[in-house]
Scaffold this motif. Structure first.
Motif, PDB file in Angstrom:
ATOM      1  N   PRO A  42     -66.951 -21.334  24.052  1.00  0.00           N
ATOM      2  CA  PRO A  42     -66.708 -22.431  25.000  1.00  0.00           C
ATOM      3  C   PRO A  42     -67.625 -23.639  24.815  1.00  0.00           C
ATOM      4  O   PRO A  42     -67.373 -24.689  25.388  1.00  0.00           O
ATOM      5  N   LYS A  43     -68.687 -23.519  24.003  1.00  0.00           N
ATOM      6  CA  LYS A  43     -69.510 -24.690  23.692  1.00  0.00           C
ATOM      7  C   LYS A  43     -68.757 -25.632  22.759  1.00  0.00           C
ATOM      8  O   LYS A  43     -69.065 -26.819  22.697  1.00  0.00           O
ATOM      9  N   ASN A  44     -67.764 -25.091  22.003  1.00  0.00           N
ATOM     10  CA  ASN A  44     -67.058 -25.880  20.995  1.00  0.00           C
ATOM     11  C   ASN A  44     -65.561 -26.013  21.245  1.00  0.00           C
ATOM     12  O   ASN A  44     -64.879 -26.713  20.492  1.00  0.00           O
ATOM     13  N   PHE A  45     -65.059 -25.351  22.299  1.00  0.00           N
ATOM     14  CA  PHE A  45     -63.620 -25.364  22.593  1.00  0.00           C
ATOM     15  C   PHE A  45     -63.420 -25.413  24.099  1.00  0.00           C
ATOM     16  O   PHE A  45     -64.215 -24.866  24.860  1.00  0.00           O
ATOM     17  N   ALA A  91     -55.429 -26.364  25.494  1.00  0.00           N
ATOM     18  CA  ALA A  91     -56.677 -25.973  24.814  1.00  0.00           C
ATOM     19  C   ALA A  91     -56.919 -26.867  23.599  1.00  0.00           C
ATOM     20  O   ALA A  91     -55.978 -27.342  22.959  1.00  0.00           O
ATOM     21  N   ARG A  92     -58.210 -27.083  23.275  1.00  0.00           N
ATOM     22  CA  ARG A  92     -58.553 -27.959  22.153  1.00  0.00           C
ATOM     23  C   ARG A  92     -59.978 -27.702  21.689  1.00  0.00           C
ATOM     24  O   ARG A  92     -60.770 -27.076  22.395  1.00  0.00           O
ATOM     25  N   THR A  93     -60.284 -28.247  20.516  1.00  0.00           N
ATOM     26  CA  THR A  93     -61.642 -28.199  19.997  1.00  0.00           C
ATOM     27  C   THR A  93     -62.487 -29.255  20.699  1.00  0.00           C
ATOM     28  O   THR A  93     -61.956 -30.157  21.359  1.00  0.00           O
ATOM     29  N   ALA A  94     -63.790 -29.180  20.502  1.00  0.00           N
ATOM     30  CA  ALA A  94     -64.691 -30.282  20.851  1.00  0.00           C
ATOM     31  C   ALA A  94     -64.581 -31.315  19.727  1.00  0.00           C
ATOM     32  O   ALA A  94     -63.982 -31.056  18.682  1.00  0.00           O
ATOM     33  N   GLU A 120     -69.804 -33.242  21.260  1.00  0.00           N
ATOM     34  CA  GLU A 120     -69.492 -33.081  22.677  1.00  0.00           C
ATOM     35  C   GLU A 120     -68.058 -32.584  22.876  1.00  0.00           C
ATOM     36  O   GLU A 120     -67.187 -32.806  22.046  1.00  0.00           O
ATOM     37  N   LEU A 121     -67.842 -31.908  24.027  1.00  0.00           N
ATOM     38  CA  LEU A 121     -66.496 -31.478  24.393  1.00  0.00           C
ATOM     39  C   LEU A 121     -65.612 -32.703  24.643  1.00  0.00           C
ATOM     40  O   LEU A 121     -66.104 -33.760  25.061  1.00  0.00           O
ATOM     41  N   VAL A 122     -64.326 -32.544  24.396  1.00  0.00           N
ATOM     42  CA  VAL A 122     -63.345 -33.605  24.666  1.00  0.00           C
ATOM     43  C   VAL A 122     -63.081 -33.583  26.171  1.00  0.00           C
ATOM     44  O   VAL A 122     -62.679 -32.549  26.728  1.00  0.00           O
ATOM     45  N   SER A 123     -63.302 -34.703  26.837  1.00  0.00           N
ATOM     46  CA  SER A 123     -63.073 -34.774  28.291  1.00  0.00           C
ATOM     47  C   SER A 123     -61.572 -34.720  28.582  1.00  0.00           C
ATOM     48  O   SER A 123     -60.739 -35.005  27.707  1.00  0.00           O
ATOM     49  N   ASP A 124     -61.218 -34.388  29.825  1.00  0.00           N
ATOM     50  CA  ASP A 124     -59.810 -34.386  30.208  1.00  0.00           C
ATOM     51  C   ASP A 124     -59.204 -35.768  30.027  1.00  0.00           C
ATOM     52  O   ASP A 124     -58.045 -35.892  29.586  1.00  0.00           O
ATOM     53  N   VAL A 167     -58.614 -20.187  23.424  1.00  0.00           N
ATOM     54  CA  VAL A 167     -58.439 -20.322  21.982  1.00  0.00           C
ATOM     55  C   VAL A 167     -58.858 -19.003  21.337  1.00  0.00           C
ATOM     56  O   VAL A 167     -59.939 -18.502  21.602  1.00  0.00           O
ATOM     57  N   VAL A 168     -57.966 -18.462  20.502  1.00  0.00           N
ATOM     58  CA  VAL A 168     -58.234 -17.206  19.798  1.00  0.00           C
ATOM     59  C   VAL A 168     -58.359 -17.513  18.311  1.00  0.00           C
ATOM     60  O   VAL A 168     -57.537 -18.242  17.748  1.00  0.00           O
ATOM     61  N   VAL A 169     -59.389 -16.951  17.676  1.00  0.00           N
ATOM     62  CA  VAL A 169     -59.641 -17.176  16.253  1.00  0.00           C
ATOM     63  C   VAL A 169     -59.537 -15.837  15.515  1.00  0.00           C
ATOM     64  O   VAL A 169     -60.179 -14.851  15.903  1.00  0.00           O
ATOM     65  N   ASP A 170     -58.721 -15.817  14.471  1.00  0.00           N
ATOM     66  CA  ASP A 170     -58.593 -14.663  13.587  1.00  0.00           C
ATOM     67  C   ASP A 170     -59.040 -15.103  12.204  1.00  0.00           C
ATOM     68  O   ASP A 170     -58.348 -15.885  11.540  1.00  0.00           O
ATOM     69  N   MET A 171     -60.206 -14.620  11.778  1.00  0.00           N
ATOM     70  CA  MET A 171     -60.708 -14.949  10.442  1.00  0.00           C
ATOM     71  C   MET A 171     -59.800 -14.310   9.396  1.00  0.00           C
ATOM     72  O   MET A 171     -59.341 -13.186   9.585  1.00  0.00           O
TER      73      MET A 171
END
Length: 156
Positions: A41-44, A73-76, A147-151, A48-52
């Motif tokens: 959550p510091k970066n998204f 949902a989105r990235t920072a 920084e996170l993307v604001s609404d 969000v689910v990540v599968d390497m």
């Protein structure tokens, strides 16, 4: 003729300082062998689910993952030292370069994000979106998180 062309190509690569080919075996990563992880959550923002896609033990100059974004949902904001390729596998989303209009991305489209470009990407407010992310690594790092993307930024 073909062998002569291969030899000439290898010779040219060696002169150009290209790394020598390594003797490795083909690696098949079994689907589902690595656990899915919830994105940090510091970066998204949002779910969000990540599968390497490749094991961390594999020596490669890139990382790869299937990233699945719930609606909204989105990235920072972030950048990549050597760039990133996104291949949209499902749904509809947005990619946004700082200072530009956000762009819609859909299943089947490929996105190239150049090195050092500040941007974010994620799902639209109404649709989920998944993409493969192939991110190139420099000095052990594949992203510079900001920084996170604001609404407000997300909605415009």
């Amino acid at each position: 003729m073909k062998n002569a062309l291969i030899a000439a190509t290898l010779s040219t690569m060696a002169l150009a300082g290209a790394p020598a080919a390594r003797s490795e075996s083909i690696t098949v990563s079994v689907a589902g062998s690595a656990a899915s992880v919830l994105a940090d959550p510091k970066n998204f923002t949002g779910s969000v689910v990540v599968d390497m896609l490749l094991p961390t033990s594999l020596s490669t100059p890139a990382s790869s993952a299937l990233v699945s974004f719930a609606p909204g949902a989105r990235t920072a904001w972030h950048s990549h030292p050597l760039g990133q390729m996104l291949i949209v596998t499902a749904g509809k989303g947005w990619v946004h370069q700082e200072g530009q209009e956000r762009q819609e991305i859909r299943q089947g489209e490929t996105v190239w994000i150049p090195a050092g470009m500040k941007h974010w990407h994620g799902a639209t407010a109404q649709n989920a979106m998944s993409h493969y992310a192939i991110t190139y690594i420099k000095d052990g790092k594949n992203a510079e998180w900001m920084e996170l993307v604001s609404d407000e930024q997300y909605q415009n």
